[in-house]
Enzyme design. Structure first.
Site, mmCIF file in Angstrom:
data_model
loop_
_atom_site.group_PDB
_atom_site.id
_atom_site.type_symbol
_atom_site.label_atom_id
_atom_site.label_comp_id
_atom_site.label_asym_id
_atom_site.label_seq_id
_atom_site.Cartn_x
_atom_site.Cartn_y
_atom_site.Cartn_z
ATOM 1 N N TYR A 18 -5.978 -2.353 6.202
ATOM 2 C CA TYR A 18 -5.815 -2.760 7.444
ATOM 3 C C TYR A 18 -7.630 -2.806 8.104
ATOM 4 O O TYR A 18 -8.294 -3.058 8.812
ATOM 5 C CB TYR A 18 -6.280 -1.655 8.679
ATOM 6 C CG TYR A 18 -4.315 -2.239 9.089
ATOM 7 C CD1 TYR A 18 -3.575 -3.166 8.713
ATOM 8 C CD2 TYR A 18 -3.602 -0.995 9.939
ATOM 9 C CE1 TYR A 18 -1.917 -3.533 9.397
ATOM 10 C CE2 TYR A 18 -2.215 -1.591 10.668
ATOM 11 C CZ TYR A 18 -1.624 -2.564 9.882
ATOM 12 O OH TYR A 18 -0.407 -2.757 10.453
ATOM 13 N N GLY A 27 -6.674 0.654 4.052
ATOM 14 C CA GLY A 27 -6.610 -0.458 2.485
ATOM 15 C C GLY A 27 -6.859 -1.795 3.497
ATOM 16 O O GLY A 27 -7.452 -2.411 3.824
ATOM 17 N N GLY A 62 0.594 -0.854 0.141
ATOM 18 C CA GLY A 62 0.276 -0.089 0.088
ATOM 19 C C GLY A 62 0.752 1.232 -0.118
ATOM 20 O O GLY A 62 2.211 1.637 -0.573
ATOM 21 N N VAL A 63 0.813 2.304 0.571
ATOM 22 C CA VAL A 63 1.080 3.417 0.612
ATOM 23 C C VAL A 63 2.536 3.117 1.592
ATOM 24 O O VAL A 63 3.356 3.704 1.250
ATOM 25 C CB VAL A 63 0.172 4.232 1.483
ATOM 26 C CG1 VAL A 63 0.246 4.519 2.911
ATOM 27 C CG2 VAL A 63 0.359 5.823 1.221
ATOM 28 N N ASP A 64 2.125 2.678 2.714
ATOM 29 C CA ASP A 64 4.163 2.452 2.884
ATOM 30 C C ASP A 64 4.840 1.714 1.695
ATOM 31 O O ASP A 64 5.934 2.642 1.950
ATOM 32 C CB ASP A 64 4.022 1.459 3.696
ATOM 33 C CG ASP A 64 4.983 1.340 5.053
ATOM 34 O OD1 ASP A 64 5.737 1.995 4.703
ATOM 35 O OD2 ASP A 64 4.819 -0.173 5.961
#
Ligand code: AR6
Length: 184
Positions: free
Chosen positions: A134, A132, A38-40
């Site tokens: 989570y 997302g 994801g964004v991470d």
């Protein structure tokens, strides 16, 4: 969509948070701070390997080898990102049987804003934390994010807060929450 609050602005947009030229961008990380999907994953790819190195140091020195708890936040530099800093926070993994999940999500936004203020930052961009991998329900996440950010801005002279949504559907959910907040 953009509103003004106590001399600050709160803006919603769609886009890629890694391209934001704000002082700070926020990462929806996991407690290991070792990157993920994801964004991470996108933030680590765009920032380069030195971000992971710095995250390892934060784990060792600031967190004594422990994981970053849910709702807490830590600061690193932005490395190859346009943003000067990244604030990493860990959102709650959605579980409908648990009661205080909005409070944990609110802590993510509040703690990131407090750290950014302490660094004298005047602009920050957030992704939609926890919605997302989570699986936090988007409407409840949007309402919680908007209320928490707006409460903080009502009490502080910060500057500019952007929430960067990754899809039109997510944008619509946040726009609905912002509209109902301004109509209250
Ligand atoms: N810019 C803005 N938003 C994005 C981007 C981007 N480049 N990429 C994805 N999103 P998620 P979480 C949106 O899953 O739910 C990771 O593996 C995405 O569409 O990134 O808090 C971590 O390591 C969604 O709306 O974060 C953790 O293990 C939002 O960002 C776990 O996922 C958040 O989705 C954290 O899960």
């Amino acid at each position: 969509m953009k509103i003004e609050l106590n001399g600050n602005t709160l803006e919603l947009m769609t886009g890629d948070i890694t391209q934001q030229e704000t002082d700070v961008i926020v990462n929806a990380a996991n407690g290991t701070l070792m990157g993920g999907g994801g964004v991470d994953g996108a933030i680590h790819r765009a920032a380069g390997k030195d971000l992971l190195k710095e995250c390892k140091q934060v784990r060792e020195k600031q967190l004594n080898g422990e994981k970053l708890p849910t709702g807490k936040a830590v600061l690193t530099r932005g490395h190859n990102l346009p943003a000067s800093y990244v604030i990493h926070t860990v959102g709650p993994v959605w579980n409908e049987r648990v009661n205080n999940q909005e409070e944990q999500l609110a802590d993510c936004y509040r703690n990131a804003l407090k750290i950014a203020s302490g660094e004298e930052a005047s602009s920050i961009a957030f992704p939609s934390i926890s919605t997302g991998v989570y699986s936090f329900p988007i409407e409840l996440a949007a309402e919680t994010a908007i209320k928490t950010i707006a409460d903080f801005l009502s009490d502080h002279h910060f500057g500019h807060v952007t929430i960067v949504l990754f899809s039109d559907n997510d944008y619509e959910a946040y726009a609905a929450a912002l509209k109902s907040f301004t109509n209250d």
